[in-house]
Design a protein around this motif. Structure first.
Motif, PDB file in Angstrom:
ATOM      1  N   GLU A  39      30.962  19.390 -56.097  1.00 44.07           N
ATOM      2  CA  GLU A  39      30.047  18.843 -55.107  1.00 44.07           C
ATOM      3  C   GLU A  39      29.956  17.318 -55.231  1.00 44.07           C
ATOM      4  O   GLU A  39      29.581  16.785 -56.270  1.00 44.07           O
ATOM      5  N   GLY A  40      30.344  16.612 -54.176  1.00 44.41           N
ATOM      6  CA  GLY A  40      30.239  15.161 -54.137  1.00 44.41           C
ATOM      7  C   GLY A  40      31.348  14.402 -54.829  1.00 44.41           C
ATOM      8  O   GLY A  40      31.386  13.169 -54.747  1.00 44.41           O
ATOM      9  N   VAL A  41      32.287  15.094 -55.481  1.00 43.75           N
ATOM     10  CA  VAL A  41      33.321  14.387 -56.248  1.00 43.75           C
ATOM     11  C   VAL A  41      34.203  13.536 -55.348  1.00 43.75           C
ATOM     12  O   VAL A  41      34.592  12.415 -55.712  1.00 43.75           O
ATOM     13  N   ASP A  42      34.537  14.031 -54.167  1.00 48.89           N
ATOM     14  CA  ASP A  42      35.391  13.262 -53.258  1.00 48.89           C
ATOM     15  C   ASP A  42      34.747  11.928 -52.891  1.00 48.89           C
ATOM     16  O   ASP A  42      35.429  10.929 -52.680  1.00 48.89           O
ATOM     17  N   ARG A  43      33.399  11.904 -52.854  1.00 42.29           N
ATOM     18  CA  ARG A  43      32.670  10.685 -52.462  1.00 42.29           C
ATOM     19  C   ARG A  43      32.345   9.805 -53.660  1.00 42.29           C
ATOM     20  O   ARG A  43      32.502   8.586 -53.605  1.00 42.29           O
ATOM     21  N   THR A  44      31.895  10.419 -54.783  1.00 41.51           N
ATOM     22  CA  THR A  44      31.390   9.643 -55.923  1.00 41.51           C
ATOM     23  C   THR A  44      32.396   9.465 -57.042  1.00 41.51           C
ATOM     24  O   THR A  44      32.267   8.547 -57.856  1.00 41.51           O
ATOM     25  N   GLY A  45      33.358  10.375 -57.125  1.00 36.96           N
ATOM     26  CA  GLY A  45      34.301  10.326 -58.238  1.00 36.96           C
ATOM     27  C   GLY A  45      33.741  10.859 -59.541  1.00 36.96           C
ATOM     28  O   GLY A  45      34.378  10.730 -60.586  1.00 36.96           O
ATOM     29  N   ARG A  46      32.559  11.501 -59.499  1.00 39.74           N
ATOM     30  CA  ARG A  46      31.912  11.999 -60.712  1.00 39.74           C
ATOM     31  C   ARG A  46      31.392  13.417 -60.497  1.00 39.74           C
ATOM     32  O   ARG A  46      31.050  13.811 -59.380  1.00 39.74           O
ATOM     33  N   LEU A  47      31.336  14.193 -61.588  1.00 40.91           N
ATOM     34  CA  LEU A  47      30.702  15.507 -61.573  1.00 40.91           C
ATOM     35  C   LEU A  47      29.190  15.314 -61.646  1.00 40.91           C
ATOM     36  O   LEU A  47      28.686  14.634 -62.540  1.00 40.91           O
ATOM     37  N   ALA A  48      28.476  15.915 -60.708  1.00 37.60           N
ATOM     38  CA  ALA A  48      27.025  15.740 -60.643  1.00 37.60           C
ATOM     39  C   ALA A  48      26.340  16.540 -61.753  1.00 37.60           C
ATOM     40  O   ALA A  48      26.802  17.622 -62.128  1.00 37.60           O
ATOM     41  N   PRO A  49      25.217  16.043 -62.300  1.00 34.82           N
ATOM     42  CA  PRO A  49      24.497  16.764 -63.362  1.00 34.82           C
ATOM     43  C   PRO A  49      24.118  18.185 -62.961  1.00 34.82           C
ATOM     44  O   PRO A  49      24.254  19.118 -63.768  1.00 34.82           O
ATOM     45  N   ASP A  50      23.632  18.377 -61.757  1.00 32.25           N
ATOM     46  CA  ASP A  50      23.247  19.723 -61.318  1.00 32.25           C
ATOM     47  C   ASP A  50      24.461  20.647 -61.244  1.00 32.25           C
ATOM     48  O   ASP A  50      24.365  21.843 -61.563  1.00 32.25           O
ATOM     49  N   ALA A  51      25.595  20.114 -60.804  1.00 34.71           N
ATOM     50  CA  ALA A  51      26.809  20.920 -60.713  1.00 34.71           C
ATOM     51  C   ALA A  51      27.279  21.336 -62.108  1.00 34.71           C
ATOM     52  O   ALA A  51      27.707  22.479 -62.322  1.00 34.71           O
ATOM     53  N   ALA A  85      37.459  13.613 -61.625  1.00 33.54           N
ATOM     54  CA  ALA A  85      36.153  13.104 -62.057  1.00 33.54           C
ATOM     55  C   ALA A  85      36.265  12.080 -63.183  1.00 33.54           C
ATOM     56  O   ALA A  85      36.943  12.310 -64.186  1.00 33.54           O
ATOM     57  N   ALA A  86      35.561  10.958 -63.023  1.00 37.92           N
ATOM     58  CA  ALA A  86      35.550   9.922 -64.055  1.00 37.92           C
ATOM     59  C   ALA A  86      34.826  10.392 -65.315  1.00 37.92           C
ATOM     60  O   ALA A  86      35.122   9.918 -66.418  1.00 37.92           O
ATOM     61  N   ASN A  87      33.861  11.309 -65.180  1.00 35.98           N
ATOM     62  CA  ASN A  87      33.075  11.775 -66.329  1.00 35.98           C
ATOM     63  C   ASN A  87      33.495  13.159 -66.796  1.00 35.98           C
ATOM     64  O   ASN A  87      32.682  13.957 -67.251  1.00 35.98           O
ATOM     65  N   ARG A  88      34.790  13.460 -66.699  1.00 29.46           N
ATOM     66  CA  ARG A  88      35.220  14.797 -67.075  1.00 29.46           C
ATOM     67  C   ARG A  88      35.027  15.080 -68.551  1.00 29.46           C
ATOM     68  O   ARG A  88      35.018  16.244 -68.970  1.00 29.46           O
ATOM     69  N   ASP A  89      34.840  14.047 -69.394  1.00 28.18           N
ATOM     70  CA  ASP A  89      34.564  14.275 -70.812  1.00 28.18           C
ATOM     71  C   ASP A  89      33.278  15.070 -71.019  1.00 28.18           C
ATOM     72  O   ASP A  89      33.169  15.844 -71.980  1.00 28.18           O
ATOM     73  N   GLU A  90      32.300  14.906 -70.130  1.00 32.17           N
ATOM     74  CA  GLU A  90      31.064  15.692 -70.224  1.00 32.17           C
ATOM     75  C   GLU A  90      31.361  17.171 -70.016  1.00 32.17           C
ATOM     76  O   GLU A  90      30.801  18.046 -70.685  1.00 32.17           O
ATOM     77  N   PHE A  91      32.233  17.448 -69.072  1.00 30.92           N
ATOM     78  CA  PHE A  91      32.636  18.825 -68.804  1.00 30.92           C
ATOM     79  C   PHE A  91      33.376  19.401 -70.010  1.00 30.92           C
ATOM     80  O   PHE A  91      33.093  20.531 -70.448  1.00 30.92           O
ATOM     81  N   GLU A 174      33.193  18.303 -46.946  1.00 35.34           N
ATOM     82  CA  GLU A 174      32.382  17.134 -47.303  1.00 35.34           C
ATOM     83  C   GLU A 174      32.880  15.878 -46.601  1.00 35.34           C
ATOM     84  O   GLU A 174      32.090  15.002 -46.237  1.00 35.34           O
ATOM     85  N   ARG A 175      34.161  15.796 -46.383  1.00 32.45           N
ATOM     86  CA  ARG A 175      34.732  14.589 -45.779  1.00 32.45           C
ATOM     87  C   ARG A 175      34.471  14.508 -44.278  1.00 32.45           C
ATOM     88  O   ARG A 175      34.210  13.429 -43.740  1.00 32.45           O
ATOM     89  N   HIS A 176      34.530  15.653 -43.589  1.00 32.78           N
ATOM     90  CA  HIS A 176      34.512  15.612 -42.124  1.00 32.78           C
ATOM     91  C   HIS A 176      33.449  16.472 -41.439  1.00 32.78           C
ATOM     92  O   HIS A 176      33.140  16.219 -40.272  1.00 32.78           O
ATOM     93  N   LEU A 177      32.934  17.496 -42.097  1.00 33.00           N
ATOM     94  CA  LEU A 177      32.107  18.472 -41.394  1.00 33.00           C
ATOM     95  C   LEU A 177      30.641  18.455 -41.811  1.00 33.00           C
ATOM     96  O   LEU A 177      29.851  19.257 -41.312  1.00 33.00           O
ATOM     97  N   ARG A 178      30.258  17.569 -42.726  1.00 31.12           N
ATOM     98  CA  ARG A 178      28.858  17.443 -43.113  1.00 31.12           C
ATOM     99  C   ARG A 178      28.094  16.684 -42.028  1.00 31.12           C
ATOM    100  O   ARG A 178      28.539  15.651 -41.536  1.00 31.12           O
TER     101      ARG A 178
END
Length: 317
Positions: A39-51, A85-91, A174-178
């Motif tokens: 969720e949101g990775v295409d836009r932010t480049g990061r894995l969200a905390p909630d995800a 994801a830039a923060n894939r180390d958290e995963f 997320e890119r086109h249909l939101r």
């Protein structure tokens, strides 16, 4: 040998606990949770905390099952969302804590290879070289439509060429249909199609897709379309597995899904709640593949990268 395979994709995290023999894989447990890790990775480049929290919760329940069933080996494979994801180390750290093994953030090419193995082990027993001559003809084009990417693999007994491209049902939604209205307007759908066709240009240039006799479709978008085409009163993996859906059925189901509102899609009997908002993009991807490469039908497989991961664990011992 009893093994545990975990596939963590952009949209779902799945578990297969299986007994693997010399030529057969027998399910012990097969589970799936929609966690929307990407969720949101295409836009932010990061894995969200909630995800991440949703994903780790599902994984903890999987680890309980692995311990209960006594799997001898576990492999965790992560795909498109974690590659990006830039923060894939958290995963990675969270997975290590839960399962005691590091997740493998595989390349698109390796993801494709695993998907091909999982999808075609069963088909090979149906091929003309065996006792059942009416089976799907190799070479196969195996297409795995995921949340963030789609894998294309051509091969017969083994993968011969593969490519992963960044078109997936979550990414394109997320890119086109939101926030464009429901159903989506023609302009938004045209943008999705443009992205898909650009990716298919690359696929056609790098993978000999037109050498394939049989299109094999994997993952939730494809199996959902099959369930709708078969007019199932509820999701039935046994009826969906190795079903053959005609090109006309693919086109018609895609048209119907794109004309529906969110509420109408949610009422479809075979629809998983986590796919309601992304199935339109997933259907468009499959529809454009069928049109572009002129396949008359798609053979639908419930066996995919999970099964490939399980086979890889057995072959590694």
């Amino acid at each position: 040998m009893r093994v545990a395979a975990i596939d963590c994709g952009t949209n779902s995290v799945r578990l297969l606990i299986a007994d693997v023999g010399e030529s057969e894989l027998t399910d012990v447990e097969r589970r799936m949770e929609i966690v929307r890790l990407g969720e949101g990775v295409d836009r932010t480049g990061r894995l969200a905390p909630d995800a991440l929290a949703r994903t780790f919760k599902a994984m903890r329940s999987y680890q309980e099952l692995i311990e209960r069933h006594g799997a001898a080996a576990t492999r965790v494979v992560a795909t498109s969302a974690t590659r990006d994801a830039a923060n894939r180390d958290e995963f990675v750290a969270g997975v290590r804590e839960i399962f005691g093994v590091d997740p493998e953030v595989v390349s698109g090419a390796e993801e494709a290879e695993l998907s091909f193995t999982g999808a075609t082990r069963g088909l090979l027993r149906l091929s003309p070289e065996t006792e059942v001559p009416q089976g799907p003809l190799p070479p196969y084009l195996v297409v795995d439509i995921g949340g963030g990417s789609t894998e294309f693999v051509v091969g017969a007994e083994h993968a011969q060429a593969a490519l992963s491209v960044d078109i997936g049902c979550v990414r394109l939604t997320e890119r086109h249909l939101r926030d464009v209205g429901d159903p989506a307007p023609a302009q938004a759908l045209e943008a999705v199609v443009a992205d898909v066709e650009a990716a298919l240009d690359r696929v056609e240039a790098e993978v000999p897709v037109r050498d394939a006799h049989t299109l094999v479709g994997l993952a939730g978008s494809v199996t959902t379309i099959a369930g709708i085409a078969l007019d199932l009163p509820e999701y039935d993996s046994e009826r969906i597995h190795h079903s053959r859906i005609s090109a006309e059925q693919v086109h018609e189901v895609t048209r119907r899904l794109l004309a529906m509102t969110h509420g109408e899609r949610a009422e479809v009997p075979v629809m998983h709640p986590g796919r309601v908002d992304v199935i339109g993009a997933g259907a468009l991807i499959l529809d454009r593949i069928v049109r572009r490469f002129a396949f008359s039908q798609v053979v639908v497989s419930e066996h995919d990268i999970l099964d490939g991961i399980a086979w890889s664990l057995a072959s590694a011992t």
